[in-house]
Scaffold this motif. Structure first.
Motif, PDB file in Angstrom:
ATOM      1  N   ILE A 147      21.757  34.045  29.322  1.00  0.00           N
ATOM      2  CA  ILE A 147      22.591  35.181  29.703  1.00  0.00           C
ATOM      3  C   ILE A 147      23.965  34.974  29.084  1.00  0.00           C
ATOM      4  N   ASP A 148      24.569  36.047  28.651  1.00  0.00           N
ATOM      5  CA  ASP A 148      25.912  36.014  28.117  1.00  0.00           C
ATOM      6  C   ASP A 148      26.853  35.408  29.162  1.00  0.00           C
ATOM      7  N   ALA A 149      27.711  34.499  28.744  1.00  0.00           N
ATOM      8  CA  ALA A 149      28.588  33.783  29.682  1.00  0.00           C
ATOM      9  C   ALA A 149      29.515  34.733  30.443  1.00  0.00           C
ATOM     10  N   PHE A 150      30.028  35.764  29.780  1.00  0.00           N
ATOM     11  CA  PHE A 150      30.918  36.706  30.444  1.00  0.00           C
ATOM     12  C   PHE A 150      30.169  37.512  31.504  1.00  0.00           C
ATOM     13  N   ARG A 151      28.962  37.983  31.171  1.00  0.00           N
ATOM     14  CA  ARG A 151      28.159  38.724  32.158  1.00  0.00           C
ATOM     15  C   ARG A 151      27.821  37.827  33.349  1.00  0.00           C
ATOM     16  N   LYS A 152      27.483  36.591  33.055  1.00  0.00           N
ATOM     17  CA  LYS A 152      27.151  35.647  34.120  1.00  0.00           C
ATOM     18  C   LYS A 152      28.340  35.475  35.061  1.00  0.00           C
ATOM     19  N   ARG A 153      29.505  35.261  34.508  1.00  0.00           N
ATOM     20  CA  ARG A 153      30.710  35.088  35.334  1.00  0.00           C
ATOM     21  C   ARG A 153      30.967  36.323  36.197  1.00  0.00           C
ATOM     22  N   CYS A 154      30.887  37.498  35.589  1.00  0.00           N
ATOM     23  CA  CYS A 154      31.151  38.731  36.341  1.00  0.00           C
ATOM     24  C   CYS A 154      30.156  38.903  37.484  1.00  0.00           C
ATOM     25  N   LEU A 155      28.888  38.624  37.232  1.00  0.00           N
ATOM     26  CA  LEU A 155      27.874  38.757  38.287  1.00  0.00           C
ATOM     27  C   LEU A 155      28.104  37.745  39.406  1.00  0.00           C
ATOM     28  N   ILE A 156      28.359  36.498  39.055  1.00  0.00           N
ATOM     29  CA  ILE A 156      28.562  35.460  40.067  1.00  0.00           C
ATOM     30  C   ILE A 156      29.806  35.751  40.910  1.00  0.00           C
ATOM     31  N   GLU A 157      30.867  36.236  40.276  1.00  0.00           N
ATOM     32  CA  GLU A 157      32.110  36.506  40.991  1.00  0.00           C
ATOM     33  C   GLU A 157      32.156  37.914  41.592  1.00  0.00           C
ATOM     34  N   GLY A 158      31.135  38.730  41.299  1.00  0.00           N
ATOM     35  CA  GLY A 158      31.115  40.092  41.837  1.00  0.00           C
ATOM     36  C   GLY A 158      32.184  40.982  41.235  1.00  0.00           C
ATOM     37  N   LEU A 159      32.438  40.818  39.941  1.00  0.00           N
ATOM     38  CA  LEU A 159      33.502  41.559  39.272  1.00  0.00           C
ATOM     39  C   LEU A 159      32.953  42.721  38.458  1.00  0.00           C
ATOM     40  N   ASP A 160      33.301  43.933  38.868  1.00  0.00           N
ATOM     41  CA  ASP A 160      33.028  45.089  38.033  1.00  0.00           C
ATOM     42  C   ASP A 160      34.273  45.323  37.171  1.00  0.00           C
ATOM     43  N   ASP A 161      34.326  46.436  36.418  1.00  0.00           N
ATOM     44  CA  ASP A 161      35.468  46.680  35.533  1.00  0.00           C
ATOM     45  C   ASP A 161      36.778  46.765  36.299  1.00  0.00           C
ATOM     46  N   ILE A 162      36.759  47.366  37.471  1.00  0.00           N
ATOM     47  CA  ILE A 162      37.986  47.474  38.273  1.00  0.00           C
ATOM     48  C   ILE A 162      38.409  46.093  38.771  1.00  0.00           C
ATOM     49  N   GLY A 163      37.451  45.307  39.229  1.00  0.00           N
ATOM     50  CA  GLY A 163      37.761  43.952  39.681  1.00  0.00           C
ATOM     51  C   GLY A 163      38.339  43.092  38.573  1.00  0.00           C
ATOM     52  N   LEU A 164      37.810  43.252  37.360  1.00  0.00           N
ATOM     53  CA  LEU A 164      38.353  42.508  36.218  1.00  0.00           C
ATOM     54  C   LEU A 164      39.803  42.901  35.957  1.00  0.00           C
ATOM     55  N   THR A 165      40.077  44.196  36.025  1.00  0.00           N
ATOM     56  CA  THR A 165      41.438  44.676  35.798  1.00  0.00           C
ATOM     57  C   THR A 165      42.387  44.165  36.875  1.00  0.00           C
ATOM     58  N   LEU A 166      41.937  44.188  38.119  1.00  0.00           N
ATOM     59  CA  LEU A 166      42.794  43.758  39.227  1.00  0.00           C
ATOM     60  C   LEU A 166      43.127  42.268  39.163  1.00  0.00           C
ATOM     61  N   GLN A 167      42.353  41.497  38.418  1.00  0.00           N
ATOM     62  CA  GLN A 167      42.706  40.090  38.237  1.00  0.00           C
ATOM     63  C   GLN A 167      44.029  39.942  37.477  1.00  0.00           C
ATOM     64  N   HIS A 168      44.434  40.993  36.795  1.00  0.00           N
ATOM     65  CA  HIS A 168      45.678  40.971  36.009  1.00  0.00           C
ATOM     66  C   HIS A 168      46.765  41.827  36.649  1.00  0.00           C
ATOM     67  N   GLU A 169      46.621  42.075  37.952  1.00  0.00           N
ATOM     68  CA  GLU A 169      47.542  42.962  38.659  1.00  0.00           C
ATOM     69  C   GLU A 169      48.996  42.488  38.554  1.00  0.00           C
ATOM     70  N   ALA A 170      49.244  41.208  38.701  1.00  0.00           N
ATOM     71  CA  ALA A 170      50.617  40.693  38.625  1.00  0.00           C
ATOM     72  C   ALA A 170      51.196  40.898  37.225  1.00  0.00           C
ATOM     73  N   ALA A 171      50.415  40.639  36.205  1.00  0.00           N
ATOM     74  CA  ALA A 171      50.888  40.823  34.830  1.00  0.00           C
ATOM     75  C   ALA A 171      51.137  42.302  34.532  1.00  0.00           C
ATOM     76  N   LEU A 172      50.287  43.162  35.039  1.00  0.00           N
ATOM     77  CA  LEU A 172      50.475  44.606  34.843  1.00  0.00           C
ATOM     78  C   LEU A 172      51.753  45.077  35.533  1.00  0.00           C
ATOM     79  N   ALA A 173      51.974  44.586  36.748  1.00  0.00           N
ATOM     80  CA  ALA A 173      53.187  44.966  37.477  1.00  0.00           C
ATOM     81  C   ALA A 173      54.433  44.467  36.753  1.00  0.00           C
ATOM     82  N   ALA A 174      54.374  43.245  36.232  1.00  0.00           N
ATOM     83  CA  ALA A 174      55.518  42.695  35.489  1.00  0.00           C
ATOM     84  C   ALA A 174      55.778  43.521  34.234  1.00  0.00           C
TER      85      ALA A 174
END
Length: 191
Positions: A147-174
């Motif tokens: 399995i692609d490593a990125f897909r594996k990480r997203c599935l294990i961590e339960g990250l959809d596209d919005i969840g991935l974006t929210l991981q950068h919330e502090a940087a976006l706010a800055a």
């Protein structure tokens, strides 16, 4: 989305190739809101034509299918119907590319396994261990999968596209804090 780590559950076999997204969910049901429960439309027309069809909502967590599963249109509703119907993993020799991408973004693991149909050997339960990238049969047989490593990480961590974006919330706010005020107002012309 719900994280996917280890899934132990009932499996069902759909031993046919080229199951397309229109078979998984007919197009006329795509106008319904997802809150209506897409599981109600899972293989709707096929079930009308084939009363003994092996796949029904709520009966299995793992679907073992034939080659080219999820081919056809880029219908994300097909993934919704499977997930809403309780299926968290589909194992097949191959998948429609767009279907596999939609699946990963919605918490449905697609496992490419050349001899998927022989996997169960009469059993009706499987364990799918995503961190170990293995399928374990009740008799102890193990099948490794890639399995692609990125897909594996997203599935294990339960990250959809919005969840991935929210991981950068502090940087976006800055970044937004560093913009001039006129840039933050939609439709405002630059001074």
């Amino acid at each position: 989305m719900t994280p996917f780590t280890v899934l132990a559950g009932r499996a069902t076999v759909l031993d046919r190739a080229n199951v397309d997204t229109d078979q998984i969910i007919p197009a006329r049901f795509l106008r319904k809101p997802r809150s209506a429960g897409y599981q109600n439309f899972l293989f709707h027309d096929v079930l009308l034509q084939e009363p003994d069809f092996p796949v029904r909502a709520g009966t299995a967590a793992v679907l073992v299918a034939g080659a080219n599963f999820g081919c056809g249109s880029s219908r994300e509703g097909a993934v919704y119907a499977l997930v809403d119907g309780g299926i968290r993993c589909v194992i097949a020799p191959s998948f429609g590319d767009i279907f596999a991408g939609n699946a990963a973004k919605n918490g449905l693991l697609t496992v490419v396994l050349a001899d998927a149909a022989a996997l169960l050997g009469g059993a009706d339960r499987l364990t799918v261990d995503l961190p170990a990238q293995a399928i374990i049969c009740p008799d102890g047989r193990r099948f490794a999968f890639d399995i692609d490593a990125f897909r594996k990480r997203c599935l294990i961590e339960g990250l959809d596209d919005i969840g991935l974006t929210l991981q950068h919330e502090a940087a976006l706010a800055a970044f937004e804090r560093g913009l001039p005020s006129w840039a933050l107002l939609a439709g405002s012309p630059a001074p």
